[in-house]
Design a protein around this motif. Structure first.
Motif, PDB file in Angstrom:
ATOM      1  N   SER A 279       0.781  -1.232   0.000  1.00 46.57           N
ATOM      2  CA  SER A 279       0.000   0.000   0.000  1.00 46.57           C
ATOM      3  C   SER A 279       0.818   1.291   0.000  1.00 46.57           C
ATOM      4  CB  SER A 279      -0.947   0.020   1.210  1.00 46.57           C
ATOM      5  OG  SER A 279      -0.217  -0.077   2.413  1.00 46.57           O
TER       6      SER A 279
ATOM      7  N   SER B 284      -0.429   2.884  -7.856  1.00 50.89           N
ATOM      8  CA  SER B 284      -1.892   2.873  -7.801  1.00 50.89           C
ATOM      9  C   SER B 284      -2.437   1.490  -8.104  1.00 50.89           C
ATOM     10  CB  SER B 284      -2.472   3.902  -8.778  1.00 50.89           C
ATOM     11  OG  SER B 284      -2.049   3.639 -10.110  1.00 50.89           O
ATOM     12  N   GLU B 285      -1.832   0.785  -9.049  1.00 49.02           N
ATOM     13  CA  GLU B 285      -2.258  -0.585  -9.357  1.00 49.02           C
ATOM     14  C   GLU B 285      -1.962  -1.520  -8.190  1.00 49.02           C
ATOM     15  OE1 GLU B 285      -1.576  -0.692 -14.215  1.00 49.02           O
ATOM     16  OE2 GLU B 285       0.115  -1.001 -12.854  1.00 49.02           O
ATOM     17  N   ARG B 286      -0.815  -1.317  -7.559  1.00 48.20           N
ATOM     18  CA  ARG B 286      -0.435  -2.172  -6.434  1.00 48.20           C
ATOM     19  C   ARG B 286      -1.389  -1.975  -5.254  1.00 48.20           C
ATOM     20  NH1 ARG B 286       3.319  -0.406  -3.046  1.00 48.20           N
ATOM     21  NH2 ARG B 286       4.212   0.847  -4.740  1.00 48.20           N
ATOM     22  N   LEU B 287      -1.807  -0.740  -5.012  1.00 45.13           N
ATOM     23  CA  LEU B 287      -2.758  -0.476  -3.936  1.00 45.13           C
ATOM     24  C   LEU B 287      -4.088  -1.183  -4.214  1.00 45.13           C
ATOM     25  CD1 LEU B 287      -3.476   0.975  -1.315  1.00 45.13           C
ATOM     26  CD2 LEU B 287      -4.111   2.983  -2.686  1.00 45.13           C
ATOM     27  N   LEU B 288      -4.512  -1.160  -5.471  1.00 49.50           N
ATOM     28  CA  LEU B 288      -5.747  -1.854  -5.838  1.00 49.50           C
ATOM     29  C   LEU B 288      -5.605  -3.365  -5.655  1.00 49.50           C
ATOM     30  CD1 LEU B 288      -8.605  -1.415  -6.991  1.00 49.50           C
ATOM     31  CD2 LEU B 288      -7.642  -1.754  -9.261  1.00 49.50           C
ATOM     32  N   LEU B 289      -4.450  -3.902  -6.059  1.00 46.70           N
ATOM     33  CA  LEU B 289      -4.193  -5.328  -5.847  1.00 46.70           C
ATOM     34  C   LEU B 289      -4.186  -5.671  -4.357  1.00 46.70           C
ATOM     35  CD1 LEU B 289      -1.376  -6.153  -8.438  1.00 46.70           C
ATOM     36  CD2 LEU B 289      -3.624  -7.257  -8.291  1.00 46.70           C
ATOM     37  N   HIS B 290      -3.630  -4.782  -3.562  1.00 47.15           N
ATOM     38  CA  HIS B 290      -3.576  -5.016  -2.119  1.00 47.15           C
ATOM     39  C   HIS B 290      -4.981  -5.049  -1.529  1.00 47.15           C
ATOM     40  CE1 HIS B 290      -2.571  -4.048   2.167  1.00 47.15           C
ATOM     41  NE2 HIS B 290      -1.660  -4.962   1.913  1.00 47.15           N
ATOM     42  N   LEU B 291      -5.838  -4.139  -1.982  1.00 49.77           N
ATOM     43  CA  LEU B 291      -7.225  -4.140  -1.538  1.00 49.77           C
ATOM     44  C   LEU B 291      -7.913  -5.450  -1.922  1.00 49.77           C
ATOM     45  CD1 LEU B 291      -9.911  -2.990  -0.527  1.00 49.77           C
ATOM     46  CD2 LEU B 291     -10.086  -1.729  -2.702  1.00 49.77           C
ATOM     47  N   ALA B 292      -7.725  -5.876  -3.178  1.00 44.74           N
ATOM     48  CA  ALA B 292      -8.313  -7.134  -3.625  1.00 44.74           C
ATOM     49  C   ALA B 292      -7.775  -8.306  -2.802  1.00 44.74           C
ATOM     50  CB  ALA B 292      -8.026  -7.348  -5.111  1.00 44.74           C
TER      51      ALA B 292
END
Length: 273
Positions: free
Chosen positions: A93, A166-174
Motif C-alpha cells: 500500500s 496505484s495498481e499495487r494499492l488496488l491489488l492489495h485491496l483485492a
C-alpha cells in the motif's frame, strides 16, 4: 548480489531464504527485535545480525525494507546507506513516491528506490513457500533499477510484473478481500462450530471445494450458491435467529447476503440488457 534485510518478520522469513536459493547472498539482518533477527539469521547460510540502522560501511547493494507500513518513515529517517544503494520496500500500500521523498529528505547520499512486493500471505508458522509460483509486483524510480529488480525477480519467480503504485494499492485491496477477510470468515465459522460442540474439520472438504470451484471459472460469481443466491428468506431468518447473541457476526451475515443479492440482480440486469 549482496543483500541486507531491514526487518525480520513474516515477509523476511520467507523472502530471504528464497533470495539465497536464487543465488544471492544475504549479508546482514537488522531488526528492532533482536530475537527475530537471530531467528532469521539462523535460517540463512552466513548472514550476520546488524545492530543499528547505519549501513554506511555495508558491502550490500540492495536493502530490503520488510517492516510494517506504519514504521517505514521512522526507519527511513534513521537509515544510513552506502551511496547509490538500492532501497526497496515490500509494502502493498505504500507508494514509491513516499519512499523516494523520505530518502530525499533523510539521506545524505544518493539512493535508488523501488518496490519488491510479493503478492502472497506469509507467516513464520507455515513451511517456506515456493516463490516460483508467487507473483512479484515491481516498481522503480529509474530504468536501471527497474532492470535490476526485474532480473532479481525473474531468478525467483515465473510471475513478474511491473506494477504502478496505484495498481499495487488496488491489488492489495483485492488481496485483503480474497485473503484476510476470507480467513476471518473461516475463523467465524470455526467459532460457531466449536462453541456448539461440532468439529470445524467437518467444513474442510466444503472449503477446499469452494476454493477449487471459484478458481476454475472466469468469475467466481458464476458458481455462487447458498440461501442468499436463492433468496431463501426462511433459511436466512433461521440463520439470523441463531446469531441473536452475536450481533457483529449477524451484521456480517446480513451485509454479505445483501452483497450477494445485489450481485445476482446486477447479473440478471446485464443478461436482460
Amino acid at each position: 548480489m549482496n543483500i541486507s534485510f531491514i526487518g525480520a518478520g513474516n515477509v523476511a522469513w520467507h523472502l530471504a531464504p528464497a533470495l539465497e536459493n536464487a543465488g544471492h547472498h544475504i549479508n546482514e539482518v537488522y531488526s528492532r527485535q533482536l530475537q527475530s533477527a537471530r531467528r532469521l539469521v539462523s535460517n540463512l547460510y552466513d548472514a550476520e545480525i546488524h545492530s543499528e540502522l547505519n549501513f554506511a560501511g555495508s558491502t550490500s547493494r540492495l536493502f530490503i525494507l520488510a517492516v510494517p507500513d506504519d514504521a517505514l518513515e521512522s526507519v527511513c529517517s534513521q537509515l544510513v546507506l552506502p551511496e547509490e544503494a538500492i532501497l526497496v520496500h515490500t509494502s502493498g500500500s505504500c507508494s514509491i513516491d513516499r519512499l523516494q521523498s523520505w530518502m530525499a529528505i533523510y539521506s545524505d547520499v544518493p539512493v535508488r528506490t523501488g518496490v519488491f512486493y510479493p503478492l502472497q500471505t506469509f507467516s513464520r508458522e507455515q513451511p517456506l513457500l515456493d516463490f516460483a509460483q508467487i507473483p512479484l509486483c515491481l516498481e522503480a524510480t529509474d530504468p536501471d533499477t527497474e532492470d535490476e529488480l526485474v532480473t532479481l525477480g525473474q531468478a525467483m519467480s515465473r510471475i513478474v510484473y511491473l506494477v504502478s503504485s496505484s495498481e499495487r494499492l488496488l491489488l492489495h485491496l483485492a488481496a485483503v478481500l480474497a485473503c484476510n477477510f476470507t480467513n476471518h470468515l473461516f475463523s467465524l465459522a470455526r467459532n460457531l462450530t466449536v462453541s456448539n460442540g461440532l468439529e470445524f474439520s467437518l467444513l474442510t472438504p466444503l472449503i477446499q471445494e469452494t476454493v477449487r470451484k471459484g478458481l476454475s471459472v472466469p468469475d467466481p460469481a458464476l458458481v455462487q450458491t447458498g440461501p442468499a443466491r436463492r433468496n431463501d428468506q426462511t433459511t436466512i431468518q433461521a440463520h439470523l435467529s441463531l446469531l441473536n447473541d452475536q450481533p457483529l457476526t449477524a451484521d456480517i451475515y446480513q451485509l454479505m447476503t445483501r452483497s450477494i443479492q445485489q450481485q445476482v440482480r446486477q447479473r440478471h440486469t446485464d443478461v436482460i440488457d
